[in-house]
Write a protein that holds these residues in place. Structure first.
Motif, PDB file in Angstrom:
ATOM      1  N   ALA A 172       0.826  -1.214   0.000  1.00  0.00           N
ATOM      2  CA  ALA A 172       0.000   0.000   0.000  1.00  0.00           C
ATOM      3  C   ALA A 172       0.857   1.259   0.000  1.00  0.00           C
ATOM      4  O   ALA A 172       0.508   2.261  -0.645  1.00  0.00           O
ATOM      5  N   VAL A 173       1.978   1.246   0.708  1.00  0.00           N
ATOM      6  CA  VAL A 173       2.864   2.416   0.752  1.00  0.00           C
ATOM      7  C   VAL A 173       3.444   2.702  -0.627  1.00  0.00           C
ATOM      8  O   VAL A 173       3.465   3.858  -1.094  1.00  0.00           O
ATOM      9  N   VAL A 174       3.943   1.656  -1.313  1.00  0.00           N
ATOM     10  CA  VAL A 174       4.495   1.843  -2.653  1.00  0.00           C
ATOM     11  C   VAL A 174       3.419   2.352  -3.610  1.00  0.00           C
ATOM     12  O   VAL A 174       3.661   3.239  -4.432  1.00  0.00           O
ATOM     13  N   ALA A 192       4.116   6.316  -4.530  1.00  0.00           N
ATOM     14  CA  ALA A 192       4.937   6.289  -5.739  1.00  0.00           C
ATOM     15  C   ALA A 192       4.087   6.081  -6.993  1.00  0.00           C
ATOM     16  O   ALA A 192       4.022   6.954  -7.862  1.00  0.00           O
ATOM     17  N   LEU A 193       3.424   4.950  -7.078  1.00  0.00           N
ATOM     18  CA  LEU A 193       2.758   4.593  -8.327  1.00  0.00           C
ATOM     19  C   LEU A 193       1.561   5.472  -8.636  1.00  0.00           C
ATOM     20  O   LEU A 193       1.363   5.878  -9.793  1.00  0.00           O
ATOM     21  N   ASP A 194       0.745   5.777  -7.632  1.00  0.00           N
ATOM     22  CA  ASP A 194      -0.440   6.617  -7.891  1.00  0.00           C
ATOM     23  C   ASP A 194      -0.043   8.016  -8.353  1.00  0.00           C
ATOM     24  O   ASP A 194      -0.699   8.605  -9.227  1.00  0.00           O
ATOM     25  N   LYS A 195       1.020   8.569  -7.779  1.00  0.00           N
ATOM     26  CA  LYS A 195       1.469   9.903  -8.197  1.00  0.00           C
ATOM     27  C   LYS A 195       1.955   9.897  -9.639  1.00  0.00           C
ATOM     28  O   LYS A 195       1.690  10.833 -10.402  1.00  0.00           O
ATOM     29  N   GLU A 241       1.057  -3.255 -11.657  1.00  0.00           N
ATOM     30  CA  GLU A 241       1.640  -4.584 -11.466  1.00  0.00           C
ATOM     31  C   GLU A 241       3.152  -4.541 -11.629  1.00  0.00           C
ATOM     32  O   GLU A 241       3.904  -5.055 -10.784  1.00  0.00           O
ATOM     33  N   SER A 242       3.614  -3.918 -12.709  1.00  0.00           N
ATOM     34  CA  SER A 242       5.059  -3.858 -12.949  1.00  0.00           C
ATOM     35  C   SER A 242       5.770  -2.998 -11.910  1.00  0.00           C
ATOM     36  O   SER A 242       6.890  -3.316 -11.502  1.00  0.00           O
ATOM     37  N   GLY A 243       5.128  -1.915 -11.467  1.00  0.00           N
ATOM     38  CA  GLY A 243       5.747  -1.065 -10.458  1.00  0.00           C
ATOM     39  C   GLY A 243       5.969  -1.807  -9.148  1.00  0.00           C
ATOM     40  O   GLY A 243       7.051  -1.708  -8.530  1.00  0.00           O
ATOM     41  N   GLN A 244       4.958  -2.568  -8.717  1.00  0.00           N
ATOM     42  CA  GLN A 244       5.112  -3.351  -7.487  1.00  0.00           C
ATOM     43  C   GLN A 244       6.191  -4.423  -7.640  1.00  0.00           C
ATOM     44  O   GLN A 244       7.003  -4.636  -6.735  1.00  0.00           O
ATOM     45  N   LEU A 245       6.203  -5.092  -8.787  1.00  0.00           N
ATOM     46  CA  LEU A 245       7.162  -6.176  -8.981  1.00  0.00           C
ATOM     47  C   LEU A 245       8.586  -5.665  -9.177  1.00  0.00           C
ATOM     48  O   LEU A 245       9.542  -6.353  -8.815  1.00  0.00           O
TER      49      LEU A 245
END
Length: 339
Positions: free
Chosen positions: A51-53, A57-60, A77-81
Motif C-alpha cells: 500500500a505504501v508503494v 509512488a505509483l499513484d502519483k 503490477e510492474s511497479g510493485q514487482l
C-alpha cells in the motif's frame, strides 16, 4: 515477558538449534508448524508495504501519465514487482555471497540434506512465502480485471510451489540460486515495461531484458544438470530417511530416473524459450510493420506536398487577392485601350 515471547513467535524465526562446529557452536534453524505464524505476520507487513508503494509512488506517477485502464493496471503490477524483485535480487545476492554458495558450487549438493539453515537463509524464505501469499488478497484489493486473474494466479502458484518445495525438501541452496536468476530476468522485464509506458518509443530495455533472459535460462539449465546429473547422485546418504530430511536423493542413483528428470527439465526450459522466441518475433514484426507504415505515411505526405507545389505552379499563386503567374505577372489578358 509473556507478551515478549508471543511477539517473538510472530517476528523471529523459530526452531533454532545449536550445531557443534570446529570453532564452537553455531545457531541454526529448521522448519516446523510455527513458521506459519511468522509467515502470517509478514503477510500483513507485505500488505502494508504494498500500500505504501502504491500510494506514495505509483499513484502519483499514474496521475501524471494519464494512462488507460488496461495500461494503468499493468503499470501498477510492474511497479510493485520492480520494487519487490530489486529488493529480492540484492538480498538474495548478499545471502549467496556471504554463505559461499557461489564461490563453492559443490556446497549446493554437499552434505545433503541441508536440514539446518543459517538465520538469514530461513528468514529470506519466510519473507518470500509471505510476499507471494499476500499477492492472493491483493488481487481483490487492486481490483484486477477478470481476464488477468488466471495469469496472475498461475504465476503466484508457480512461485509458491518452487519456494515451498525448496524449503520443505531441504534444497534451499539450489533454490536460492534459481530464485536469484529468475528474479534478475523478471526485474529487467518489468523495468522495461515501466519505461515503455512512460515513453512508447523507448524499447531499448526490452533488448537488455532479452539478453538477460537468455543468459539466465542457460545458467538455470546448466545448474540443473550440474546438481541433478552430477551432484546429488554422489551424496553420502542415499537411503530414504524422512526424519533426517532425506526425501529423494536415493532416487538419483537410478540412471533412468535421473535422465527422466533431466529430460523434463530440458523440455520445460525449451517451452519457456519457445514462448520467449515467439514473443520476440511478434514484437519485431509489430516494430517493422509500424516502421513501414510510418515510411508509407511519410512518402504519401511528401507526394501530396509535391503535387500541391505543381498545382501552384500551373495555376499561379495569389498575392493580395490577385492571381499572378509564376513570373509575377497577372494571368488575365490586358484590355487594349481604344485609340
Amino acid at each position: 515477558q509473556v507478551t515478549a515471547k508471543t511477539a517473538f513467535l510472530f517476528i523471529l524465526p523459530q526452531y533454532n538449534v545449536s550445531v557443534p562446529t570446529a570453532d564452537g557452536e553455531l545457531v541454526q534453524y529448521h522448519y516446523g508448524l510455527k513458521d506459519l505464524v511468522t509467515i502470517l505476520f509478514y503477510i500483513f507487513i507485505a500488505i502494508i508495504l504494498h500500500a505504501v508503494v502504491q500510494e506514495y509512488a505509483l499513484d502519483k506517477i499514474n496521475r501524471r501519465l494519464h494512462l488507460s485502464k488496461v495500461k494503468h493496471s499493468k503499470f501498477n503490477e510492474s511497479g510493485q514487482l520492480v520494487a519487490f524483485h530489486f529488493t529480492s535480487v540484492v538480498w538474495c545476492l548478499y545471502v549467496v555471497v556471504t554463505e559461499g554458495y557461489i564461490s563453492n558450487p559443490r556446497s549446493l549438493w554437499e552434505n545433503y540434506p541441508h536440514v539446518y539453515l543459517p538465520y538469514q537463509v530461513k528468514f529470506f524464505y519466510l519473507c518470500q512465502l509471505a510476499y507471494w501469499l499476500h499477492a492472493l488478497p491483493e488481487l481483490y484489493f487492486q481490483k484486477v480485471r477478470k481476464e488477468e486473474i488466471p495469469r496472475q494466479l498461475r504465476c503466484i502458484a508457480l512461485y509458491l510451489l518452487h519456494i515451498a518445495g525448496a524449503y520443505l525438501l531441504n534444497l534451499t541452496r539450489l533454490g536460492l540460486i534459481l530464485l536469484l536468476l529468475q528474479y534478475l530476468a523478471e526485474f529487467f522485464f518489468h523495468l522495461a515495461r515501466l519505461v515503455y509506458f512512460t515513453d512508447e518509443n523507448n524499447e531499448k530495455l526490452f533488448n537488455v531484458w532479452a539478453v538477460v533472459f537468455v543468459v539466465t535460462r542457460l545458467f538455470t539449465l546448466t545448474l540443473y544438470i550440474l546438481v541433478i546429473g552430477f551432484g546429488l547422485p554422489w551424496v553420502e546418504s542415499q537411503a530414504l530417511d524422512p526424519e533426517r530430511g532425506n526425501f529423494f536423493s536415493f532416487l538419483f542413483n537410478n540412471i533412468l530416473f535421473r535422465m527422466s528428470v533431466l529430460l523434463l527439465v530440458c523440455l520445460f526450459q525449451a517451452s519457456v524459450m519457445w514462448r520467449f522466441i515467439h514473443f520476440q518475433l511478434r514484437r519485431w514484426r509489430e516494430y517493422w510493420h509500424e516502421q513501414s507504415s510510418r515510411k508509407r505515411a511519410a512518402a504519401a505526405a511528401a507526394g501530396t506536398k509535391q503535387q500541391t507545389k505543381l498545382l501552384k505552379r500551373d495555376s499561379g499563386y495569389h498575392e493580395n487577392g490577385v492571381v499572378k503567374a509564376e513570373n509575377g505577372t497577372s494571368p488575365r489578358t490586358k484590355k487594349l485601350k481604344s485609340p
